[in-house]
Scaffold this motif. Sequence first.
Motif, PDB file in Angstrom:
ATOM      1  N   LYS A 155      -7.995  -8.756  -5.009  1.00 48.42           N
ATOM      2  CA  LYS A 155      -6.902  -8.852  -4.042  1.00 48.42           C
ATOM      3  C   LYS A 155      -5.550  -8.673  -4.712  1.00 48.42           C
ATOM      4  O   LYS A 155      -4.681  -7.940  -4.208  1.00 48.42           O
ATOM      5  CB  LYS A 155      -6.964 -10.209  -3.332  1.00 48.42           C
ATOM      6  CG  LYS A 155      -5.860 -10.400  -2.292  1.00 48.42           C
ATOM      7  CD  LYS A 155      -5.931 -11.777  -1.649  1.00 48.42           C
ATOM      8  CE  LYS A 155      -4.775 -11.966  -0.672  1.00 48.42           C
ATOM      9  NZ  LYS A 155      -4.800 -13.310  -0.044  1.00 48.42           N
ATOM     10  N   SER A 156      -5.352  -9.335  -5.865  1.00 49.55           N
ATOM     11  CA  SER A 156      -4.069  -9.236  -6.569  1.00 49.55           C
ATOM     12  C   SER A 156      -3.814  -7.825  -7.067  1.00 49.55           C
ATOM     13  O   SER A 156      -2.663  -7.400  -7.191  1.00 49.55           O
ATOM     14  CB  SER A 156      -4.044 -10.213  -7.753  1.00 49.55           C
ATOM     15  OG  SER A 156      -4.165 -11.546  -7.307  1.00 49.55           O
ATOM     16  N   SER A 157      -4.892  -7.079  -7.353  1.00 53.92           N
ATOM     17  CA  SER A 157      -4.757  -5.727  -7.899  1.00 53.92           C
ATOM     18  C   SER A 157      -4.391  -4.705  -6.841  1.00 53.92           C
ATOM     19  O   SER A 157      -3.751  -3.694  -7.149  1.00 53.92           O
ATOM     20  CB  SER A 157      -6.054  -5.297  -8.590  1.00 53.92           C
ATOM     21  OG  SER A 157      -6.342  -6.137  -9.690  1.00 53.92           O
ATOM     22  N   ILE A 158      -4.801  -4.948  -5.585  1.00 55.33           N
ATOM     23  CA  ILE A 158      -4.628  -3.905  -4.570  1.00 55.33           C
ATOM     24  C   ILE A 158      -3.637  -4.274  -3.468  1.00 55.33           C
ATOM     25  O   ILE A 158      -3.201  -3.393  -2.729  1.00 55.33           O
ATOM     26  CB  ILE A 158      -5.989  -3.532  -3.931  1.00 55.33           C
ATOM     27  CG1 ILE A 158      -6.573  -4.712  -3.158  1.00 55.33           C
ATOM     28  CG2 ILE A 158      -6.957  -3.033  -4.998  1.00 55.33           C
ATOM     29  CD1 ILE A 158      -7.881  -4.399  -2.448  1.00 55.33           C
ATOM     30  N   VAL A 159      -3.317  -5.568  -3.365  1.00 52.56           N
ATOM     31  CA  VAL A 159      -2.381  -5.993  -2.309  1.00 52.56           C
ATOM     32  C   VAL A 159      -1.018  -6.274  -2.932  1.00 52.56           C
ATOM     33  O   VAL A 159      -0.870  -7.170  -3.755  1.00 52.56           O
ATOM     34  CB  VAL A 159      -2.896  -7.247  -1.582  1.00 52.56           C
ATOM     35  CG1 VAL A 159      -1.867  -7.702  -0.539  1.00 52.56           C
ATOM     36  CG2 VAL A 159      -4.244  -6.973  -0.923  1.00 52.56           C
ATOM     37  N   ILE A 160      -0.037  -5.498  -2.554  1.00 46.08           N
ATOM     38  CA  ILE A 160       1.327  -5.681  -3.049  1.00 46.08           C
ATOM     39  C   ILE A 160       2.061  -6.635  -2.115  1.00 46.08           C
ATOM     40  O   ILE A 160       2.156  -6.372  -0.910  1.00 46.08           O
ATOM     41  CB  ILE A 160       2.073  -4.333  -3.139  1.00 46.08           C
ATOM     42  CG1 ILE A 160       1.338  -3.405  -4.108  1.00 46.08           C
ATOM     43  CG2 ILE A 160       3.514  -4.540  -3.572  1.00 46.08           C
ATOM     44  CD1 ILE A 160       1.932  -2.023  -4.212  1.00 46.08           C
ATOM     45  N   ALA A 166       2.075  -3.249   8.265  1.00 46.55           N
ATOM     46  CA  ALA A 166       1.540  -1.924   8.617  1.00 46.55           C
ATOM     47  C   ALA A 166       1.326  -1.053   7.383  1.00 46.55           C
ATOM     48  O   ALA A 166       0.410  -0.228   7.345  1.00 46.55           O
ATOM     49  CB  ALA A 166       2.483  -1.224   9.592  1.00 46.55           C
ATOM     50  N   LEU A 167       2.158  -1.236   6.368  1.00 50.12           N
ATOM     51  CA  LEU A 167       2.041  -0.418   5.147  1.00 50.12           C
ATOM     52  C   LEU A 167       0.793  -0.735   4.340  1.00 50.12           C
ATOM     53  O   LEU A 167       0.349   0.075   3.530  1.00 50.12           O
ATOM     54  CB  LEU A 167       3.284  -0.583   4.282  1.00 50.12           C
ATOM     55  CG  LEU A 167       4.533   0.175   4.707  1.00 50.12           C
ATOM     56  CD1 LEU A 167       5.674  -0.082   3.738  1.00 50.12           C
ATOM     57  CD2 LEU A 167       4.251   1.675   4.803  1.00 50.12           C
ATOM     58  N   HIS A 168       0.252  -1.937   4.526  1.00 47.96           N
ATOM     59  CA  HIS A 168      -0.956  -2.297   3.769  1.00 47.96           C
ATOM     60  C   HIS A 168      -2.122  -1.363   4.085  1.00 47.96           C
ATOM     61  O   HIS A 168      -2.967  -1.113   3.230  1.00 47.96           O
ATOM     62  CB  HIS A 168      -1.353  -3.746   4.060  1.00 47.96           C
ATOM     63  CG  HIS A 168      -0.453  -4.755   3.397  1.00 47.96           C
ATOM     64  ND1 HIS A 168      -0.275  -4.807   2.033  1.00 47.96           N
ATOM     65  CD2 HIS A 168       0.321  -5.740   3.922  1.00 47.96           C
ATOM     66  CE1 HIS A 168       0.561  -5.794   1.735  1.00 47.96           C
ATOM     67  NE2 HIS A 168       0.952  -6.372   2.859  1.00 47.96           N
ATOM     68  N   PHE A 169      -2.165  -0.841   5.320  1.00 44.91           N
ATOM     69  CA  PHE A 169      -3.248   0.085   5.689  1.00 44.91           C
ATOM     70  C   PHE A 169      -3.184   1.365   4.855  1.00 44.91           C
ATOM     71  O   PHE A 169      -4.202   2.014   4.616  1.00 44.91           O
ATOM     72  CB  PHE A 169      -3.166   0.429   7.179  1.00 44.91           C
ATOM     73  CG  PHE A 169      -3.512  -0.712   8.082  1.00 44.91           C
ATOM     74  CD1 PHE A 169      -4.840  -1.056   8.300  1.00 44.91           C
ATOM     75  CD2 PHE A 169      -2.511  -1.464   8.679  1.00 44.91           C
ATOM     76  CE1 PHE A 169      -5.168  -2.122   9.130  1.00 44.91           C
ATOM     77  CE2 PHE A 169      -2.826  -2.530   9.514  1.00 44.91           C
ATOM     78  CZ  PHE A 169      -4.157  -2.865   9.728  1.00 44.91           C
ATOM     79  N   LEU A 170      -1.997   1.711   4.400  1.00 45.62           N
ATOM     80  CA  LEU A 170      -1.822   2.897   3.562  1.00 45.62           C
ATOM     81  C   LEU A 170      -1.900   2.558   2.090  1.00 45.62           C
ATOM     82  O   LEU A 170      -2.567   3.261   1.311  1.00 45.62           O
ATOM     83  CB  LEU A 170      -0.464   3.550   3.870  1.00 45.62           C
ATOM     84  CG  LEU A 170      -0.060   4.740   2.992  1.00 45.62           C
ATOM     85  CD1 LEU A 170      -1.033   5.900   3.205  1.00 45.62           C
ATOM     86  CD2 LEU A 170       1.363   5.167   3.289  1.00 45.62           C
ATOM     87  N   ILE A 174      -4.881   3.240  -1.482  1.00 42.65           N
ATOM     88  CA  ILE A 174      -4.323   3.972  -2.621  1.00 42.65           C
ATOM     89  C   ILE A 174      -4.421   3.146  -3.890  1.00 42.65           C
ATOM     90  O   ILE A 174      -4.834   3.640  -4.949  1.00 42.65           O
ATOM     91  CB  ILE A 174      -2.849   4.369  -2.340  1.00 42.65           C
ATOM     92  CG1 ILE A 174      -2.780   5.387  -1.211  1.00 42.65           C
ATOM     93  CG2 ILE A 174      -2.194   4.928  -3.603  1.00 42.65           C
ATOM     94  CD1 ILE A 174      -1.362   5.718  -0.762  1.00 42.65           C
ATOM     95  N   GLU A 175      -4.064   1.865  -3.801  1.00 45.33           N
ATOM     96  CA  GLU A 175      -4.129   0.981  -4.965  1.00 45.33           C
ATOM     97  C   GLU A 175      -5.570   0.791  -5.431  1.00 45.33           C
ATOM     98  O   GLU A 175      -5.850   0.763  -6.634  1.00 45.33           O
ATOM     99  CB  GLU A 175      -3.499  -0.377  -4.634  1.00 45.33           C
ATOM    100  CG  GLU A 175      -1.988  -0.346  -4.511  1.00 45.33           C
ATOM    101  CD  GLU A 175      -1.315  -0.064  -5.838  1.00 45.33           C
ATOM    102  OE1 GLU A 175      -1.746  -0.614  -6.870  1.00 45.33           O
ATOM    103  OE2 GLU A 175      -0.352   0.726  -5.861  1.00 45.33           O
ATOM    104  N   PHE A 176      -6.484   0.658  -4.485  1.00 46.03           N
ATOM    105  CA  PHE A 176      -7.901   0.493  -4.850  1.00 46.03           C
ATOM    106  C   PHE A 176      -8.417   1.730  -5.569  1.00 46.03           C
ATOM    107  O   PHE A 176      -9.076   1.633  -6.615  1.00 46.03           O
ATOM    108  CB  PHE A 176      -8.747   0.222  -3.604  1.00 46.03           C
ATOM    109  CG  PHE A 176     -10.209   0.038  -3.905  1.00 46.03           C
ATOM    110  CD1 PHE A 176     -10.699  -1.193  -4.291  1.00 46.03           C
ATOM    111  CD2 PHE A 176     -11.087   1.116  -3.827  1.00 46.03           C
ATOM    112  CE1 PHE A 176     -12.048  -1.361  -4.589  1.00 46.03           C
ATOM    113  CE2 PHE A 176     -12.432   0.957  -4.121  1.00 46.03           C
ATOM    114  CZ  PHE A 176     -12.917  -0.291  -4.506  1.00 46.03           C
TER     115      PHE A 176
END
Length: 265
Positions: A155-160, A166-170, A174-176
Amino acid sequence: MRGEFHAPELDPEFFPGEYYGHFLLHDFANGWFQLDRLMLVRLLMAAVLLIIFALAFRNPKVVPSGLQNVVEIALDFVRVNIAEDILGKKEGRRFLPILATIFFTVLFMNIPTIIPGLNISPNARIGMPIVLAIAGYIAMIYAGSKRYGFGKYVKSSIVIPNLPPALHFLVVPIEFFSTFILRPVTLALRLMANFLAGHIILVLLFSATNFFFWQLNGWTAMAGVTSLAAILFTVYECIIIFLQAYIFALLVAVYIELSLHADSH
């Protein structure tokens, strides 16, 4: 007498199969342990690496000399310039075994590219780079999971934090992809591509030398040019042999460091 130009044939070396018949132990255990020339080079260099370290530390002395001194200097290079420089002294010493193993394995597997009679790096075929990238990938996942727990690490690696929902869906996909897929893939492909390209260039230069020399006319002088180019490129390959080992181990250390601080975006 006319020289002939033979373009490098990649299939037998890099895509071995039944058609080419370049296997040892083909009939043993249904072919599970069959070996082609490149696999034999891998086993040879792995044996050389193990023998060097076994001889260096078979009777270690407080004040090292000879082979022990050389190997300790090499280990100190990895410890100071890769492990501790990226991870700090505490974490650097903790992950030194995996970083040193990766560095020396890449280094020794690169060396055959300039050894007459071998003339190819085992890292020029994707299998060995994949194994090395997986080792670095496991170390990266282990470092983050050990500190945060696997779920919190991912979670810490991919969730900013502090992004609009809404931006989390994009951003999350990408982070993953960047963190957990692209990193090991680029590690493996970068190493393979460098030595595959180097092998092809050297084959082309020496083949061109043979072709021009046996023309026995005005073109024969070009053999000197292609021969000099081949020698200079071989010297360049000597630099790449070390540089790729350094870069590979350094990137693994960087990925481990990012995992240890996954919550610091």
